[in-house]
Design an enzyme around this catalytic site. Structure first.
Site, PDB file in Angstrom:
ATOM      1  N   HIS A 172      -7.778   3.325   3.441  1.00  0.00           N
ATOM      2  CA  HIS A 172      -7.221   3.752   4.783  1.00  0.00           C
ATOM      3  C   HIS A 172      -8.314   4.625   4.851  1.00  0.00           C
ATOM      4  O   HIS A 172      -8.744   4.362   6.444  1.00  0.00           O
ATOM      5  CB  HIS A 172      -6.922   5.338   3.982  1.00  0.00           C
ATOM      6  CG  HIS A 172      -4.923   5.216   3.575  1.00  0.00           C
ATOM      7  ND1 HIS A 172      -4.207   4.504   3.096  1.00  0.00           N
ATOM      8  CD2 HIS A 172      -3.909   5.825   4.379  1.00  0.00           C
ATOM      9  CE1 HIS A 172      -3.034   5.028   2.299  1.00  0.00           C
ATOM     10  NE2 HIS A 172      -2.996   5.557   3.819  1.00  0.00           N
TER      11      HIS A 172
ATOM     12  N   GLU B 244      -2.713   8.751   7.608  1.00  0.00           N
ATOM     13  CA  GLU B 244      -0.549   8.407   7.907  1.00  0.00           C
ATOM     14  C   GLU B 244      -0.325   9.316   8.463  1.00  0.00           C
ATOM     15  O   GLU B 244       1.305   8.581   9.759  1.00  0.00           O
ATOM     16  CB  GLU B 244      -0.047   8.969   6.489  1.00  0.00           C
ATOM     17  CG  GLU B 244      -0.320   8.642   4.978  1.00  0.00           C
ATOM     18  CD  GLU B 244      -0.311   6.868   5.555  1.00  0.00           C
ATOM     19  OE1 GLU B 244       1.197   6.331   6.040  1.00  0.00           O
ATOM     20  OE2 GLU B 244      -0.786   5.437   4.907  1.00  0.00           O
TER      21      GLU B 244
ATOM     22  N   CYS C 235     -11.029   3.776  -1.064  1.00  0.00           N
ATOM     23  CA  CYS C 235     -10.076   3.758  -0.167  1.00  0.00           C
ATOM     24  C   CYS C 235      -9.456   2.922   0.986  1.00  0.00           C
ATOM     25  O   CYS C 235     -10.295   3.172   1.809  1.00  0.00           O
ATOM     26  CB  CYS C 235      -9.066   5.362  -0.015  1.00  0.00           C
ATOM     27  SG  CYS C 235      -7.796   5.178   0.715  1.00  0.00           S
TER      28      CYS C 235
ATOM     29  N   CYS D 263      -4.223  -1.234  -2.241  1.00  0.00           N
ATOM     30  CA  CYS D 263      -4.977  -0.608  -2.260  1.00  0.00           C
ATOM     31  C   CYS D 263      -5.637   0.355  -3.190  1.00  0.00           C
ATOM     32  O   CYS D 263      -4.727  -0.372  -4.569  1.00  0.00           O
ATOM     33  CB  CYS D 263      -2.708   0.308  -2.340  1.00  0.00           C
ATOM     34  SG  CYS D 263      -2.791   2.675  -2.972  1.00  0.00           S
TER      35      CYS D 263
ATOM     36  N   ASP E  15       0.980  -1.595  -0.184  1.00  0.00           N
ATOM     37  CA  ASP E  15       0.347   0.424   0.016  1.00  0.00           C
ATOM     38  C   ASP E  15       1.104   1.104  -0.241  1.00  0.00           C
ATOM     39  O   ASP E  15       2.294   1.226   0.477  1.00  0.00           O
ATOM     40  CB  ASP E  15      -1.083  -0.105   1.386  1.00  0.00           C
ATOM     41  CG  ASP E  15      -1.693   1.330   0.981  1.00  0.00           C
ATOM     42  OD1 ASP E  15      -2.695   1.192   0.269  1.00  0.00           O
ATOM     43  OD2 ASP E  15      -1.532   1.660   1.886  1.00  0.00           O
ATOM     44  N   SER E  16       0.443   2.668  -0.761  1.00  0.00           N
ATOM     45  CA  SER E  16       0.980   3.684  -0.335  1.00  0.00           C
ATOM     46  C   SER E  16       1.462   4.126   1.439  1.00  0.00           C
ATOM     47  O   SER E  16       2.480   4.669   1.625  1.00  0.00           O
ATOM     48  CB  SER E  16       0.226   4.615  -1.031  1.00  0.00           C
ATOM     49  OG  SER E  16      -1.037   5.140  -0.434  1.00  0.00           O
TER      50      SER E  16
END
Length: 262
Positions: free
Chosen positions: A184, A150, A182, A70, A7-8
């Protein structure tokens, strides 16, 4: 052999969490591209370069399958990755299909949330065109949630006003289903619940992705070959710092709390 997750940043932890529930007897690599997160606002070609660098690294660790945990990376590069590498590569897809199907006869709408790059990519646009015959799907980018995750920012007093502002222009009573497109965003299901009507469904594509991974491993006769160990990498650097490892542990604890309330 291990299963690679990419994932990012930390969003893919939400998918890994569900995978550990379904496939506890596997070993995992989790690669977060923390040097380049977020992907959503960046140009497609730049993001694609980051993705291929990461997948090359993961393959060098001798994995038997890779989950692109992701949505943005999946939409940008999944087909090219599958053409280049002779290994099962499982991607994410916003849960538009189940959302549209359950809302088809309700006279209510579907709100798909994701990063800006995911929402404008051809992959998602084609999916919506194919499924949304009644034009009930609306799209909403929520880049702030990626930034919050993040920073490990889960304080309701900070996140809730952001979501309220972003959803202000929508009459939420008109929506039967909210799609978290997403990975996240799944960290914030409990805060979405504070805003949405009680009967609104909140869905993501995590479980579908995990089930697909399990089917592939069973077909390969390569299932239950580990002990549930996880090695974390941040942009190719193995995470050994106790504080950083503890941060990942806190993310799993947050998901435990969300699942108990969901």
């Amino acid at each position: 052999m291990q299963i690679g997750f990419f994932d990012s940043g930390v969003g893919g932890i939400t998918v890994l969490y569900d995978t550990l529930k379904m496939l506890p007897n596997e070993d995992y690599i989790y690669y977060a591209d923390t040097s380049n997160v977020p992907y959503g606002p960046k140009p497609k070609d730049e993001v694609k370069k980051y993705i291929f660098n990461a997948i090359e690294f993961i393959i060098e660790q001798e994995v038997k399958a890779i989950v692109i945990a992701c949505n943005t990376a999946t939409s940008v590069a999944i087909e090219e990755l599958r053409e280049k590498y002779n290994i099962p590569i499982i991607g994410m897809e916003p849960a538009v299909k189940p959302a549209v199907e359950r809302n088809r006869n309700t006279n209510k709408r579907v709100l798909v949330t994701a990063t800006a790059l995911t929402l404008k990519e051809e992959k998602l646009q084609n999916l919506i065109t194919k499924l949304d015959n009644d034009h009930i799907v609306d799209l909403l980018p929520l880049p702030g949630l990626v930034q919050f995750a993040e920073r490990f920012e889960f304080n309701e007093e900070i996140v809730l006003p952001y979501l309220e502002e972003q959803l202000l222009k929508y009459d939420l009573n008109n929506y039967e289903t909210i799609v978290l497109g997403c990975t996240h965003f799944s960290f914030y299901k409990d805060i979405f619940r504070k805003i949405l009507p009680a009967d609104t469904d909140i869905i993501d594509g995590n479980i579908g992705t995990v089930k697909h991974l399990k089917r592939i491993l069973e077909k390969m006769d390569a299932i239950n070959e580990g002990d549930g160990n996880i090695i974390f990498y941040n942009s190719g650097r193995k995470v050994e710092n106790k504080e950083k490892l503890a941060n990942y542990g806190e993310l799993f604890k947050r998901l435990d709390i969300i699942n108990k309330c969901d």
